[in-house]
Design a protein around this motif. Structure first.
Motif, mmCIF file in Angstrom:
data_model
loop_
_atom_site.group_PDB
_atom_site.id
_atom_site.type_symbol
_atom_site.label_atom_id
_atom_site.label_comp_id
_atom_site.label_asym_id
_atom_site.label_seq_id
_atom_site.Cartn_x
_atom_site.Cartn_y
_atom_site.Cartn_z
ATOM 1 N N GLY A 259 116.325 -6.467 14.015
ATOM 2 C CA GLY A 259 115.650 -5.416 14.768
ATOM 3 C C GLY A 259 114.991 -4.404 13.869
ATOM 4 N N LEU A 260 114.737 -3.227 14.408
ATOM 5 C CA LEU A 260 113.955 -2.200 13.737
ATOM 6 C C LEU A 260 114.801 -1.027 13.260
ATOM 7 C CD1 LEU A 260 110.976 -1.949 16.270
ATOM 8 C CD2 LEU A 260 110.970 -3.155 14.079
ATOM 9 N N THR A 261 114.438 -0.509 12.102
ATOM 10 C CA THR A 261 114.921 0.785 11.630
ATOM 11 C C THR A 261 113.712 1.691 11.589
ATOM 12 O OG1 THR A 261 116.690 -0.196 10.317
ATOM 13 C CG2 THR A 261 115.994 2.032 9.723
ATOM 14 N N VAL A 262 113.742 2.769 12.366
ATOM 15 C CA VAL A 262 112.553 3.590 12.592
ATOM 16 C C VAL A 262 112.795 5.033 12.150
ATOM 17 C CG1 VAL A 262 110.898 4.417 14.327
ATOM 18 C CG2 VAL A 262 111.932 2.142 14.577
ATOM 19 N N SER A 263 111.791 5.625 11.548
ATOM 20 C CA SER A 263 111.813 7.064 11.263
ATOM 21 C C SER A 263 110.373 7.528 11.057
ATOM 22 C CB SER A 263 112.671 7.384 10.041
ATOM 23 O OG SER A 263 112.866 8.787 9.933
ATOM 24 N N GLU A 264 110.221 8.794 10.697
ATOM 25 C CA GLU A 264 108.904 9.350 10.444
ATOM 26 C C GLU A 264 108.838 9.871 9.017
ATOM 27 O OE1 GLU A 264 110.270 9.086 14.193
ATOM 28 O OE2 GLU A 264 110.806 10.928 13.124
ATOM 29 N N VAL A 265 107.783 9.499 8.319
ATOM 30 C CA VAL A 265 107.537 10.002 6.974
ATOM 31 C C VAL A 265 106.546 11.154 7.077
ATOM 32 C CG1 VAL A 265 106.581 9.447 4.706
ATOM 33 C CG2 VAL A 265 108.025 7.788 5.887
ATOM 34 N N ASP A 266 106.828 12.238 6.377
ATOM 35 C CA ASP A 266 105.976 13.430 6.397
ATOM 36 C C ASP A 266 105.034 13.380 5.196
ATOM 37 O OD1 ASP A 266 104.800 15.889 6.491
ATOM 38 O OD2 ASP A 266 106.649 17.023 6.764
ATOM 39 N N LEU A 267 103.832 12.863 5.421
ATOM 40 C CA LEU A 267 102.892 12.676 4.330
ATOM 41 C C LEU A 267 102.334 13.999 3.810
ATOM 42 C CD1 LEU A 267 101.008 9.569 5.721
ATOM 43 C CD2 LEU A 267 102.829 9.619 4.027
ATOM 44 N N PHE A 268 102.146 14.976 4.686
ATOM 45 C CA PHE A 268 101.650 16.277 4.226
ATOM 46 C C PHE A 268 102.670 16.939 3.302
ATOM 47 C CE2 PHE A 268 98.649 17.135 8.083
ATOM 48 C CZ PHE A 268 97.860 16.070 7.675
ATOM 49 N N ARG A 269 103.934 16.738 3.596
ATOM 50 C CA ARG A 269 104.982 17.287 2.731
ATOM 51 C C ARG A 269 104.904 16.643 1.343
ATOM 52 N NH1 ARG A 269 111.253 17.752 4.674
ATOM 53 N NH2 ARG A 269 112.197 18.439 2.730
ATOM 54 N N LEU A 270 104.680 15.346 1.308
ATOM 55 C CA LEU A 270 104.596 14.640 0.032
ATOM 56 C C LEU A 270 103.377 15.077 -0.762
ATOM 57 C CD1 LEU A 270 105.533 11.073 1.328
ATOM 58 C CD2 LEU A 270 107.000 12.622 0.024
ATOM 59 N N VAL A 271 102.229 15.177 -0.091
ATOM 60 C CA VAL A 271 101.007 15.598 -0.772
ATOM 61 C C VAL A 271 101.156 17.034 -1.282
ATOM 62 C CG1 VAL A 271 98.556 16.114 -0.448
ATOM 63 C CG2 VAL A 271 99.514 14.004 0.478
ATOM 64 N N GLY A 272 101.771 17.890 -0.469
ATOM 65 C CA GLY A 272 101.990 19.265 -0.897
ATOM 66 C C GLY A 272 102.872 19.348 -2.130
ATOM 67 N N GLU A 273 103.902 18.512 -2.168
ATOM 68 C CA GLU A 273 104.805 18.523 -3.321
ATOM 69 C C GLU A 273 104.093 18.020 -4.572
ATOM 70 O OE1 GLU A 273 108.888 19.125 -4.803
ATOM 71 O OE2 GLU A 273 107.402 20.051 -3.502
ATOM 72 N N ARG A 274 103.245 17.008 -4.408
ATOM 73 C CA ARG A 274 102.483 16.526 -5.562
ATOM 74 C C ARG A 274 101.527 17.604 -6.072
ATOM 75 N NH1 ARG A 274 100.785 10.203 -4.229
ATOM 76 N NH2 ARG A 274 102.917 9.365 -4.199
ATOM 77 N N CYS A 275 100.938 18.364 -5.164
ATOM 78 C CA CYS A 275 100.062 19.477 -5.575
ATOM 79 C C CYS A 275 100.839 20.514 -6.375
ATOM 80 C CB CYS A 275 99.442 20.132 -4.345
ATOM 81 S SG CYS A 275 98.155 19.169 -3.531
ATOM 82 N N ARG A 276 102.051 20.779 -5.944
ATOM 83 C CA ARG A 276 102.875 21.809 -6.586
ATOM 84 C C ARG A 276 103.336 21.383 -7.971
ATOM 85 N NH1 ARG A 276 108.254 23.790 -6.935
ATOM 86 N NH2 ARG A 276 109.041 21.745 -6.354
ATOM 87 N N MET A 277 103.610 20.087 -8.148
ATOM 88 C CA MET A 277 104.146 19.583 -9.411
ATOM 89 C C MET A 277 102.999 19.277 -10.373
ATOM 90 S SD MET A 277 106.994 16.943 -7.861
ATOM 91 C CE MET A 277 107.426 16.313 -9.493
#
Length: 637
Positions: A259-277
């Motif tokens: 079956g499925l394992t489902v969740s949501e990935v927060d891409l804006f959070r990831l992009v923001g963190e890359r901007c910060r680092m």
């Protein structure tokens, strides 16, 4: 996909070895199920159309033809599904057999990625059947169409470019330089991994560490889909280990079930963190072929867990460990300051409230580290117009049990004299009435520090600094602020930890700390009512649990007000109404901007967590920055 959330899934269908028709049917059934659940990206296991354990059957043209026919069946059956799906199958390219991931959407193949690293040790012997992928890209004919083929493919959503996916297969992740590193450096925010990693005792922990660690190292989302039931058990057992991770956090996981394992990935959070680092390199996709795809922009229903108290671990053992570490870090910081200054005493203003209690506890730990007696701590209680018997007695008892030197200085007469000097009416209980007391207390502490050759230990916490809930040059000022990066919600748990879980101190301090924990948070600057506290901080500025939540997402992750509000509604929906959350969110932004001038001249204090507002460290903000953009967005909610 608004706010950067994309619903993703790792799926494991129940297969039959070498039965491509059956496997194709189970695959598109799982795809349809994912589509109904709102999934936009679905990753399925390695060799899912044939089964990973076919062995030398992979050389049989009948099996290879069956796999291609199975893919055709899937494409036809899912023509109306716009979710992006990654399926595994064998393919012949230039007379060699490759272990491949096929990326499909809406009945079409977008691209094919071959496995780069083939395991040929232990129970694995993939090089017997396959060759590893090559650097670069080419084209392969599949179902009568030429499609991109290679290990340098990026799949990018036209409507939301932040959704850029790279694909690797199983062993690729277990190597010194996984392909996902190159994908991330080229701009991929999401990595799909099709796997057929078998289960042996303890391997799941190692596998989990790889997935979670890679998502942290690459600041990305990572979807790992493992082969499971239906694979041959001749020599191995497959556990359908499915995982979804985001920047070092495991969002979803399942084992030993289809079956499925489902969740949501927060891409804006990831992009923001890359901007910060600044150590994360700018995206360079010059050596990659970008394959565009389309997904409608729509609101993603959240199922991922969002803690209402992001600064506080929910598991008791984790919380205990966190408390121990924070107390150690803060105490080490103060220990160094006491050593460096040669301070003979540490002066703490003790109100009987949570913040000053924590400051005294930390100061006691620092003195222990220095092998100095607790009597070198001068605990000063300074009752005035709003001080209640409860807080006064708790302050006295706490200082006594810790062995600190206690000084009781009633400042009422001094404040009255000061008010007379400046013409302040005692009946006018305005901000001057309140702040005059706070500044007098600070003056007393500073002068006692001069008398005793000591330094004043600040008691203000991170939440108060964020809201500016401090009197400028009053409790705002000290010579070392030990609580400066500890939010109010965590202050409470630190005191509770000492009360209940700290074996050395719990028994002797439990009763007084328990009562301090039960006392309403208050500056006690207004006269009480029949001995009761009338000035309750959270009635005036709002619940600290809400403000700490706002602080975490607005400062640590730089989320806009609309997204902070959405998450707060999701996390606090059963505790606060939409109207109440929005009310205090607006208060947070107004106060956070207007009170920056107090943070621009903060005394030193140790950083112990991921959020701090020190003007010399993590937070640089002009004191006259305007809040209009943030408040305007909040007004539209």
């Amino acid at each position: 996909m608004y706010d950067g959330f994309v619903k993703v899934a790792a799926g494991t269908p129940r297969i039959r070895v070498a039965d491509c028709r059956h496997n194709a049917e189970k695959t598109f059934e799982l795809m349809r199920e994912a589509g109904k659940a709102g999934v936009r990206i679905l990753v399925l296991p390695e060799m899912g159309l044939t089964g990973y354990t076919c062995g030398d059957l992979f050389f049989q043209r009948t099996l290879l033809k069956g796999a291609e026919e199975g893919l055709q069946t899937i494409l036809k059956a899912t023509r109306s599904l716009d979710l992006l799906t990654v399926v595994g199958m064998p393919l012949v390219y230039h007379n060699k057999l490759y272990n491949c991931a096929v990326v499909i959407q809406s009945g079409a193949v977008l691209g094919v990625v071959p496995k780069t690293y083939l395991p040929n040790y232990g129970e694995f012997y993939e090089k017997r059947n396959f060759v590893g992928g090559f650097e670069g890209n080419d084209v392969i004919t599949l179902n009568g169409r030429e499609v991109p083929f290679g290990s340098r493919l990026l799949f990018r959503c036209a409507e939301m470019p932040e959704l850029t996916m790279g694909v690797e297969l199983c062993e690729d992740l277990w190597t010194p330089r996984p392909p996902s590193i190159g994908y991330a450096e080229a701009g991929a925010t999401l990595i799909a991994n099709l796997s057929a990693s078998d289960e042996i005792v303890g391997k799941d922990s190692y596998r989990r560490a790889l997935v979670v660690g890679q998502s942290a190292r690459l600041v990305c989302g990572y979807i790992y889909a493992g082969a499971g039931e239906g694979e041959s058990t001749t020599d191995m057992v497959f556990g359908a280990h499915n995982m979804i991770a985001e920047n070092g956090v495991l969002l979803g996981e399942s084992r030993f079930k289809t079956g499925l394992t489902v969740s949501e990935v927060d891409l804006f959070r990831l992009v923001g963190e890359r901007c910060r680092m600044d150590t994360f390199p700018p995206a360079d996709d010059s050596e990659y072929l970008t394959v565009p795809f389309h997904l409608p922009l729509e609101k993603t229903a959240l199922t991922r867990y969002v803690s209402s108290r992001p600064f506080v671990p929910e598991d008791r053992e984790d919380r205990k460990t966190r408390c121990e570490e924070i107390l150690l870090l803060a105490s080490l910081g103060l220990k160094k300051r006491l050593e460096h200054t040669g301070a003979k005493t540490a002066v703490v203003g003790l109100s009987g409230g949570l913040d000053s209690t924590l400051a005294l506890l930390i100061t006691t730990l620092s003195m222990n580290m220095l092998d100095r007696p607790a009597s070198d701590i001068v605990a000063v209680t300074m009752p005035c117009f709003g001080t209640t018997d409860r807080t006064r007695s708790n302050a006295v008892e706490l200082a006594g049990r810790l062995g600190a030197t206690l000084r009781k200085i009633d400042i009422s007469a001094t404040v009255r004299s000061h008010f007379a000097d400046i013409g302040q009416d005692m009946e006018n209980q305005d901000v001057t009435f309140e702040n005059g007391q706070a500044r007098e207390r600070t003056q007393v502490l500073m002068d006692i520090a001069n008398q005793t050759g000591g330094i004043v230990i600040g008691t203000g916490d991170l939440s108060e600094l964020a809201l500016g809930w401090a009197t400028y040059n009053g409790d705002h000022m000290s010579m070392y602020g030990v609580n400066a990066s500890i939010p109010k919600t965590l202050v409470r748990h630190l005191v509770d930890y000492v009360s209940r879980d700290n074996e050395e101190k719990a028994s002797e301090l439990s009763s007084v700390l328990t009562d301090i924990l039960a006392t309403p948070v208050s500056p006690e600057l207004l006269p009480g009512n029949n001995g009761d506290i009338v000035q309750r901080t959270e009635d005036l500025v709002g619940p600290y649990e809400l403000h700490d939540f706002f602080l975490y997402y607005a400062v640590r992750w730089a989320f806009p007000p609309a997204k902070v509000f959405r998450l707060a509604e999701y996390a606090f929906g059963k505790e606060y109404s939409r109207t109440v959350i929005l009310k205090w969110l607006k208060v947070f932004y107004r106060r956070f901007f207007s009170q920056q001038f107090k943070r621009s001249c903060l005394p030193d204090g140790p950083k112990v967590g991921s959020v701090t507002l020190s003007p010399r460290g993590d937070w640089r903000m002009p004191s006259d920055a305007c809040a209009e953009l943030w408040l305007a967005e909040a007004e539209q909610l």
